[in-house]
Design a protein around this motif. Structure first.
Motif, PDB file in Angstrom:
ATOM      1  N   SER A  11      10.762  72.686  19.349  1.00  0.00           N
ATOM      2  CA  SER A  11       9.525  73.075  20.035  1.00  0.00           C
ATOM      3  C   SER A  11       8.423  73.321  19.006  1.00  0.00           C
ATOM      4  N   ILE A  12       7.207  72.938  19.345  1.00  0.00           N
ATOM      5  CA  ILE A  12       6.036  73.281  18.525  1.00  0.00           C
ATOM      6  C   ILE A  12       4.975  73.776  19.505  1.00  0.00           C
ATOM      7  N   PRO A  13       4.960  75.098  19.747  1.00  0.00           N
ATOM      8  CA  PRO A  13       4.079  75.628  20.800  1.00  0.00           C
ATOM      9  C   PRO A  13       2.614  75.202  20.639  1.00  0.00           C
ATOM     10  N   ALA A  14       2.177  75.010  19.396  1.00  0.00           N
ATOM     11  CA  ALA A  14       0.771  74.675  19.155  1.00  0.00           C
ATOM     12  C   ALA A  14       0.357  73.386  19.852  1.00  0.00           C
ATOM     13  N   VAL A  15       1.291  72.468  20.000  1.00  0.00           N
ATOM     14  CA  VAL A  15       0.930  71.169  20.593  1.00  0.00           C
ATOM     15  C   VAL A  15       0.436  71.368  22.033  1.00  0.00           C
ATOM     16  N   GLY A  16       1.113  72.249  22.771  1.00  0.00           N
ATOM     17  CA  GLY A  16       0.681  72.548  24.145  1.00  0.00           C
ATOM     18  C   GLY A  16      -0.647  73.284  24.148  1.00  0.00           C
ATOM     19  N   SER A  17      -0.816  74.242  23.236  1.00  0.00           N
ATOM     20  CA  SER A  17      -2.055  75.025  23.190  1.00  0.00           C
ATOM     21  C   SER A  17      -3.241  74.137  22.818  1.00  0.00           C
ATOM     22  N   ILE A  18      -3.022  73.224  21.892  1.00  0.00           N
ATOM     23  CA  ILE A  18      -4.106  72.328  21.448  1.00  0.00           C
ATOM     24  C   ILE A  18      -4.519  71.415  22.610  1.00  0.00           C
ATOM     25  N   ARG A  19      -3.551  71.019  23.414  1.00  0.00           N
ATOM     26  CA  ARG A  19      -3.848  70.196  24.604  1.00  0.00           C
ATOM     27  C   ARG A  19      -4.609  71.045  25.633  1.00  0.00           C
ATOM     28  N   GLU A  20      -4.091  72.236  25.915  1.00  0.00           N
ATOM     29  CA  GLU A  20      -4.674  73.066  26.973  1.00  0.00           C
ATOM     30  C   GLU A  20      -6.054  73.592  26.601  1.00  0.00           C
ATOM     31  N   ILE A  21      -6.187  74.101  25.378  1.00  0.00           N
ATOM     32  CA  ILE A  21      -7.407  74.838  25.021  1.00  0.00           C
ATOM     33  C   ILE A  21      -8.457  73.925  24.398  1.00  0.00           C
ATOM     34  N   LEU A  22      -8.036  73.023  23.543  1.00  0.00           N
ATOM     35  CA  LEU A  22      -9.020  72.128  22.905  1.00  0.00           C
ATOM     36  C   LEU A  22      -9.163  70.805  23.656  1.00  0.00           C
ATOM     37  N   GLY A  23      -8.220  70.519  24.563  1.00  0.00           N
ATOM     38  CA  GLY A  23      -8.280  69.262  25.315  1.00  0.00           C
ATOM     39  C   GLY A  23      -7.915  68.053  24.458  1.00  0.00           C
ATOM     40  N   ILE A  24      -7.119  68.274  23.416  1.00  0.00           N
ATOM     41  CA  ILE A  24      -6.802  67.173  22.493  1.00  0.00           C
ATOM     42  C   ILE A  24      -5.304  66.858  22.541  1.00  0.00           C
ATOM     43  N   ASP A  25      -4.988  65.563  22.654  1.00  0.00           N
ATOM     44  CA  ASP A  25      -3.587  65.138  22.581  1.00  0.00           C
ATOM     45  C   ASP A  25      -3.142  65.075  21.129  1.00  0.00           C
ATOM     46  N   SER A  26      -1.843  65.224  20.928  1.00  0.00           N
ATOM     47  CA  SER A  26      -1.315  65.178  19.562  1.00  0.00           C
ATOM     48  C   SER A  26      -0.490  63.923  19.333  1.00  0.00           C
ATOM     49  N   LEU A  27      -0.433  63.567  18.088  1.00  0.00           N
ATOM     50  CA  LEU A  27       0.391  62.457  17.636  1.00  0.00           C
ATOM     51  C   LEU A  27       1.399  63.087  16.676  1.00  0.00           C
ATOM     52  N   LEU A  28       2.678  63.012  17.037  1.00  0.00           N
ATOM     53  CA  LEU A  28       3.690  63.720  16.247  1.00  0.00           C
ATOM     54  C   LEU A  28       4.407  62.738  15.328  1.00  0.00           C
ATOM     55  N   VAL A  29       3.973  62.717  14.091  1.00  0.00           N
ATOM     56  CA  VAL A  29       4.564  61.790  13.123  1.00  0.00           C
ATOM     57  C   VAL A  29       5.175  62.632  12.009  1.00  0.00           C
ATOM     58  N   GLY A  30       6.503  62.716  12.010  1.00  0.00           N
ATOM     59  CA  GLY A  30       7.168  63.588  11.044  1.00  0.00           C
ATOM     60  C   GLY A  30       8.082  62.811  10.119  1.00  0.00           C
ATOM     61  N   PHE A  31       8.485  63.480   9.038  1.00  0.00           N
ATOM     62  CA  PHE A  31       9.235  62.791   7.987  1.00  0.00           C
ATOM     63  C   PHE A  31      10.531  63.512   7.620  1.00  0.00           C
ATOM     64  N   GLY A  32      10.997  64.403   8.516  1.00  0.00           N
ATOM     65  CA  GLY A  32      12.245  65.112   8.248  1.00  0.00           C
ATOM     66  C   GLY A  32      13.452  64.263   8.626  1.00  0.00           C
ATOM     67  N   LEU A  33      14.620  64.683   8.144  1.00  0.00           N
ATOM     68  CA  LEU A  33      15.880  64.018   8.491  1.00  0.00           C
ATOM     69  C   LEU A  33      16.801  65.038   9.160  1.00  0.00           C
ATOM     70  N   ASP A  34      17.741  64.533   9.946  1.00  0.00           N
ATOM     71  CA  ASP A  34      18.670  65.434  10.645  1.00  0.00           C
ATOM     72  C   ASP A  34      19.419  66.357   9.690  1.00  0.00           C
ATOM     73  N   ASP A  35      19.706  65.871   8.472  1.00  0.00           N
ATOM     74  CA  ASP A  35      20.534  66.689   7.573  1.00  0.00           C
ATOM     75  C   ASP A  35      19.692  67.506   6.578  1.00  0.00           C
ATOM     76  N   ASP A  36      18.445  67.783   6.935  1.00  0.00           N
ATOM     77  CA  ASP A  36      17.577  68.540   6.021  1.00  0.00           C
ATOM     78  C   ASP A  36      17.822  70.056   6.026  1.00  0.00           C
ATOM     79  N   ASN A  37      18.745  70.517   6.862  1.00  0.00           N
ATOM     80  CA  ASN A  37      19.062  71.951   6.930  1.00  0.00           C
ATOM     81  C   ASN A  37      17.851  72.797   7.345  1.00  0.00           C
ATOM     82  N   VAL A  38      17.141  72.324   8.350  1.00  0.00           N
ATOM     83  CA  VAL A  38      16.012  73.083   8.904  1.00  0.00           C
ATOM     84  C   VAL A  38      16.511  74.453   9.366  1.00  0.00           C
ATOM     85  N   HIS A  39      15.832  75.500   8.981  1.00  0.00           N
ATOM     86  CA  HIS A  39      16.151  76.894   9.361  1.00  0.00           C
ATOM     87  C   HIS A  39      17.484  77.377   8.782  1.00  0.00           C
TER      88      HIS A  39
END
Ligand code: BES
Ligand code: ZN
Length: 467
Positions: free
Chosen positions: A410-438
């Motif tokens: 989840s990235i809560p900001a994406v919803g807020s940016i859509r709702e409040i600023l009226g802007i859609d997001s483009l989610l282009v990321g460079f992580g890998l499944d085995d990056d040990n996020v968190h």
């Protein structure tokens, strides 16, 4: 090499020539302990915001770390070649998760280490991939443009948040009072993953979240379990009993109304996902498991991308120190989160959770709820010219088509940016499944850093041709 990348020869060469500089600047950022959830780290978190604003300012941006009731927002802006050039807002976060459990790290979490990997080299540190390394992919692309061409091909705004990992409490009010300042044609976010190390991806669906802490209270004080055990209610036993009622025998969540609004994914999307050739066995074996577990009738990919879930994230109460202590605790706590999918109303889910536990609670107990976050799932349009331009740029850089994927995160900001600023997001990321996020030993492959920088350069150039 395609037309776009050959037009960008000078910028791409600059990226390669200065790559060790990019790695050094990332390491410098990783040394700042910007753990947003821990008040003990507030000074470092503020210092990290100043550091980011300083980096942007040094690149010719008008930049500042703006105070909020929580951690500062880094806001920056750079003029484009003309006033009517496309305006792109880049969002990322400079805060990180706590390093715990620190004893499981091979090195100090905030002292980045470069090690060899099967893909070349990697940087290991808290925040390497989530999200400091990914923030650097666009910042370093801006730098390469500035240093070769003296300018950027689009107007660029940057918003770096310092509370993403702790529920973004200051974000909505900040967006509401800065609508004009942050207005842009599209928002670009790098805080997600690739399909695999060679294949880029654009994420089109993010799950939402309801995070709630529940505390069950029983006797007015801790009790000797010999004197009282078996004769009075035990809040930890009660909590365990309650938590065991959250799923039925089909792996479905039992909160009232939980599935009422859940949107079914169109058959053509499910077909497209099947064609991705997801390696389910590899996904599971990488974490030491043989088989998945979840809602009956859905694949692992569907369970994480388009089905809602409930997971207990922590349970505590009573004596948890070394050795034995015979006690009946007066209260017990669980942290529990639901990942939500399209059309579920987070507030309604929260009410369902409360009703579920209240209606099953032992009459001698009392239950308290504290909500730590409530945000809906998000889908981004797949037919926009921005997405088409980004896809083309990614194909140029990787020599392979970008996959359109979902994600369980989840990235809560994406919803807020859509709702409040009226802007859609483009989610282009460079992580890998085995990056040990968190997790301990979080890492970012340097090849992902480099391809990420190159991709942002190519995308920026491609966006300049739109409008
Ligand atoms: N970068 C992640 C989201 C993510 C994780 C996307 C894995 C794709 C794959 C983000 O920083 C994050 O962890 N978000 C939290 C949000 C929560 C604290 C509201 C999450 O998903 O748990
Ligand atoms: Zn993140």
């Amino acid at each position: 090499m395609s037309e776009t990348t050959s037009r960008l020869d000078d910028v791409m060469q600059r990226i390669d020539a200065d790559f060790e500089g990019s790695v050094d600047r990332l390491c410098e950022l990783l040394r700042i302990e910007s753990v947003s959830t821990d008040p003990g780290h507030d000074q470092q978190t503020a210092a990290c915001a100043e550091h980011c604003a300083g980096m942007l300012e040094a690149m010719g941006f008008e930049a500042e770390a703006v105070e909020t009731p929580g951690h500062p927002m880094v806001v920056a802006e750079h003029a484009g070649p003309t006033e009517d050039a496309p305006c792109i807002l880049y969002y990322g976060h400079y805060d990180v998760q706590p390093a715990d459990p620190i004893e499981l790290w091979d090195h100090e979490a905030f002292d980045p280490v470069l090690t060899d990997s099967e893909h070349g080299r990697r940087v290991v540190a808290r925040g390497a991939v989530d999200d400091k390394g990914q923030v650097m992919t666009f910042l370093e692309a801006f730098r390469a443009f500035k240093e070769t061409r003296g300018s950027l091909p689009c107007r660029v705004k940057v918003l770096l948040e310092g509370e993403e990992e702790s529920g973004s409490p200051s974000l909505d009010p900040f967006l509401e009072s800065n609508v004009e300042r942050l207005k842009a044609d599209v928002c670009v976010v790098s805080d997600t993953g690739m399909w695999d190390i060679r294949t880029p991806a654009i994420t089109t669906m993010l799950r939402g979240m309801v995070y709630v802490e529940l505390r069950v209270h029983g006797p007015s004080s801790d009790l000797h379990s010999g004197m009282y055990g078996g004769a009075v209610v035990n809040p930890i036993n009660e909590l365990a009993r309650l938590l065991a009622t959250v799923h039925d025998e089909h792996g479905r969540v039992t909160f009232p109304g939980f599935y009422d609004a859940v949107a079914t994914v169109p058959e053509e999307v499910r077909t497209q996902w099947r064609e991705l050739g997801f390696d389910e066995d590899g996904f599971l074996s990488a974490i030491g498991l043989d088989r998945g577990r979840g809602e009956d009738g859905f694949s692992t990919l569907e369970r994480t991308w388009c089905r809602p879930t409930c997971d207990v994230n922590g349970v505590y109460g009573g004596y948890t120190g070394k050795g034995a202590k015979t006690v009946i605790a007066s209260h017990a706590t669980a942290k529990l989160s639901c990942r939500l999918v399209a059309d579920q109303d987070p507030e309604a889910v929260l009410e369902g959770i409360k009703e579920h536990f209240r209606s099953r609670l032992h009459p001698e107990c009392r239950i308290e709820f504290e909500c730590h976050g409530c945000n809906p799932a998000i889908s981004v349009p797949t037919d926009s010219s921005w997405l088409t331009a980004a896809r083309g740029a990614l194909t140029d850089v990787f020599g392979r088509e970008a996959r359109l994927i979902g994600t369980g995160g989840s990235i809560p900001a994406v919803g807020s940016i859509r709702e409040i600023l009226g802007i859609d997001s483009l989610l282009v990321g460079f992580g890998l499944d085995d990056d040990n996020v968190h997790a301990p030993n979080e890492k970012f492959e340097l090849t992902c850093l480099r391809n990420g920088i190159r991709s942002h350069a190519a995308m920026l150039e491609a966006f300049a041709g739109l409008r």
